[in-house]
Design an enzyme around this catalytic site. Structure first.
Site, PDB file in Angstrom:
ATOM      1  NE  ARG A 107      46.662 -15.097 -12.389  1.00 25.13           N
ATOM      2  CZ  ARG A 107      46.003 -15.979 -11.648  1.00 25.13           C
ATOM      3  NH1 ARG A 107      44.709 -15.810 -11.412  1.00 25.13           N
ATOM      4  NH2 ARG A 107      46.624 -17.006 -11.142  1.00 25.13           N
ATOM      5  CE  LYS A 129      55.674   5.785 -16.161  1.00 24.91           C
ATOM      6  NZ  LYS A 129      57.122   6.001 -16.166  1.00 24.91           N
ATOM      7  CD  GLU A 171      56.840  15.930 -13.576  1.00 22.13           C
ATOM      8  OE1 GLU A 171      56.757  15.933 -14.828  1.00 22.13           O
ATOM      9  OE2 GLU A 171      57.693  15.264 -12.955  1.00 22.13           O
ATOM     10  CE  LYS A 205      51.510  10.689 -17.187  1.00 22.61           C
ATOM     11  NZ  LYS A 205      52.080  10.364 -15.911  1.00 22.61           N
ATOM     12  CD  GLU A 215      57.919   4.592 -19.580  1.00 18.56           C
ATOM     13  OE1 GLU A 215      58.116   3.588 -18.905  1.00 18.56           O
ATOM     14  OE2 GLU A 215      58.022   5.740 -19.158  1.00 18.56           O
ATOM     15  NE  ARG A 219      53.549   6.438 -20.019  1.00 20.01           N
ATOM     16  CZ  ARG A 219      52.513   5.902 -19.403  1.00 20.01           C
ATOM     17  NH1 ARG A 219      51.662   5.178 -20.050  1.00 20.01           N
ATOM     18  NH2 ARG A 219      52.327   6.095 -18.126  1.00 20.01           N
ATOM     19  CG  ASN A 223      61.590  10.233 -18.713  1.00 21.28           C
ATOM     20  OD1 ASN A 223      60.773  10.322 -17.795  1.00 21.28           O
ATOM     21  ND2 ASN A 223      62.546   9.343 -18.733  1.00 21.28           N
ATOM     22  CG  HIS A 226      61.586  13.373 -15.686  1.00 20.08           C
ATOM     23  ND1 HIS A 226      61.015  14.536 -16.151  1.00 20.08           N
ATOM     24  CD2 HIS A 226      60.747  12.907 -14.717  1.00 20.08           C
ATOM     25  CE1 HIS A 226      59.895  14.753 -15.491  1.00 20.08           C
ATOM     26  NE2 HIS A 226      59.707  13.796 -14.619  1.00 20.08           N
ATOM     27  CG  HIS A 230      64.954  10.119 -12.999  1.00 22.43           C
ATOM     28  ND1 HIS A 230      64.518   9.595 -14.192  1.00 22.43           N
ATOM     29  CD2 HIS A 230      63.837  10.365 -12.282  1.00 22.43           C
ATOM     30  CE1 HIS A 230      63.201   9.537 -14.196  1.00 22.43           C
ATOM     31  NE2 HIS A 230      62.762  10.006 -13.051  1.00 22.43           N
ATOM     32  CG  HIS A 242      59.781  13.992  -9.105  1.00 16.46           C
ATOM     33  ND1 HIS A 242      60.758  13.191  -9.645  1.00 16.46           N
ATOM     34  CD2 HIS A 242      58.863  14.184 -10.089  1.00 16.46           C
ATOM     35  CE1 HIS A 242      60.435  12.893 -10.891  1.00 16.46           C
ATOM     36  NE2 HIS A 242      59.291  13.486 -11.194  1.00 16.46           N
TER      37      HIS A 242
END
Ligand SMILES: NC(=O)c1ccc[n+]([C@@H]2O[C@H](COP(=O)([O-])OP(=O)(O)OC[C@H]3O[C@@H](n4cnc5c(N)ncnc54)[C@H](O)[C@@H]3O)[C@@H](O)[C@H]2O)c1
Length: 337
Positions: A107, A129, A171, A205, A215, A219, A223, A226, A230, A242
């Protein structure tokens, strides 16, 4: 130098940092690494009293449930306990799977991230993430799992192919527009200051994720570029890098924002100039209908409509929602003129 991510952990940045990773723990470590980093993984393992290297397939092939399961079997075989450690040594695909492996073993055990691509340094390894790819899609399965520490060893950049530097720059440019104008000035000056750009980008960041660990709304500003990016990745079946997709995504949102009166022509031009100056694309001449369809399915949308992060000036973000398909098509056409 080191940057604190709230009071959770530090991102250490500098040359020769690989030698310091073992300082974080005296216990057992599993070093998850990409094939090209085998010798560095072995050198790192030698610094721990007990450590195992765990090579995974390269790039996206390393981000699967099968790889995670193999790692968990191995951790079981070697009796890894709650106090032991996983290290992610590689690009973003590795830091993602290493974080995911650590997030679920007993866990959640500690993960130390050692990103070795520019993209992983400024983005994937920072923020907690983690994710894997499944039949349902890319990154749909994952967990938030903060790293125990991040070591950004700039020496890894020496072997990185030029196209990885270019892709990672997208980025950095993004963090410039949403949070640090000095990043934009450095690009405009043409000075060779990659270490400073990395530090500044991580600082933006770190600031954002520290304020919003899970998020929610803040946050979301990460994006920027993005939503369209995406969609390009999806339509191109992830054959586009990317960073290149994010670059055209920033070009698109800059055109759309200009058409909507959010930014003036010089700020639109500033996007285009900086993006092209590093060798990134500002046009994408694919099928608009397919892109539109992909944007409507973006997992970051809430309550149906397509939702864009936009800026009104450098460092001032806002949201752009409720655009009609024709408005989006007009921005797409302006982008490709
Ligand atoms: N978790 C997050 O917040 C987050 C954010 C952005 C991206 N990501 C994920 O990151 C991944 C993309 O990361 P990436 O671009 O680093 O890709 P990657 O991990 O596939 O690495 C790109 C290539 O560079 C090679 N490589 C790595 N380090 C090297 C070095 N020092 N020298 C030479 N070659 C080296 C790798 O073997 C690989 O072939 C995607 O899976 C994406 O979903 C996650």
């Amino acid at each position: 130098m080191s940057i604190a991510v709230g009071d959770s952990y530090h991102v250490h940045i500098g040359a020769g940092l690989l030698d310091r990773v073992a300082e974080t723990a005296t216990n057992k470590a599993l070093i998850v690494h990409q094939p090209v980093l085998r010798s560095q993984a072995e050198a790192l393992a030698a610094q721990f009293s007990e450590a195992y290297t765990f090579e995974i397939p390269d790039a996206e092939d390393g981000k699967t449930l099968g790889v995670a399961e193999r790692a968990w079997d191995f951790l079981g075989e070697k009796n890894f306990s709650r106090s032991d450690l996983v290290v992610g040594l590689g690009g973003g695909a590795t830091t993602d799977i290493a974080g995911f492996i650590a997030s679920a073993w007993m866990r959640g055990i500690r993960v130390v991230q050692v990103p070795t691509t520019l993209l992983a340094m400024v983005d994937a390894a920072v923020g907690g993430k983690t994710g894997i790819n499944t039949a349902a899609g890319k990154n749909l399965v994952g967990a938030f799992h903060e790293p125990h520490a991040v070591y950004v060893d700039l020496d890894f950049l020496k072997t990185l192919p030029e196209e990885e530097i270019i892709s990672g720059s997208a980025e950095i440019i993004k963090t410039g527009f949403i949070g640090d104008e000095e990043i934009l000035r450095i690009y405009e000056s043409g000075e060779d200051k990659l270490p400073e750009l990395i530090e500044r980008s991580i600082a933006v960041k770190a600031r954002v994720v520290a304020a919003d660990l899970k998020e929610s709304s803040l946050r979301e500003i990460l994006n920027y570029g993005h939503t369209f990016g995406h969609a390009v990745e999806l339509v191109e079946n992830y054959r586009w890098r990317h960073g290149n997709a994010v670059a055209v995504g920033m070009s698109f949102i800059a055109h759309l924002s200009h058409q909507q009166g959010l930014i003036d022509a010089p700020l639109l031009q500033r996007h285009l100039d900086i993006i092209t100056s590093v060798g990134l694309p500002i046009r994408y001449e694919g099928d608009f209908d397919a892109l539109y369809e992909a944007m409507t399915r973006d997992k970051k949308n809430r309550g149906g409509g397509i939702r864009f992060v936009a800026i009104t000036q450098v460092g001032k973000t806002t949201r752009l929602e409720g655009m009609t398909k024709e408005q989006l098509r007009a921005a797409f056409e302006a982008m490709n003129q």
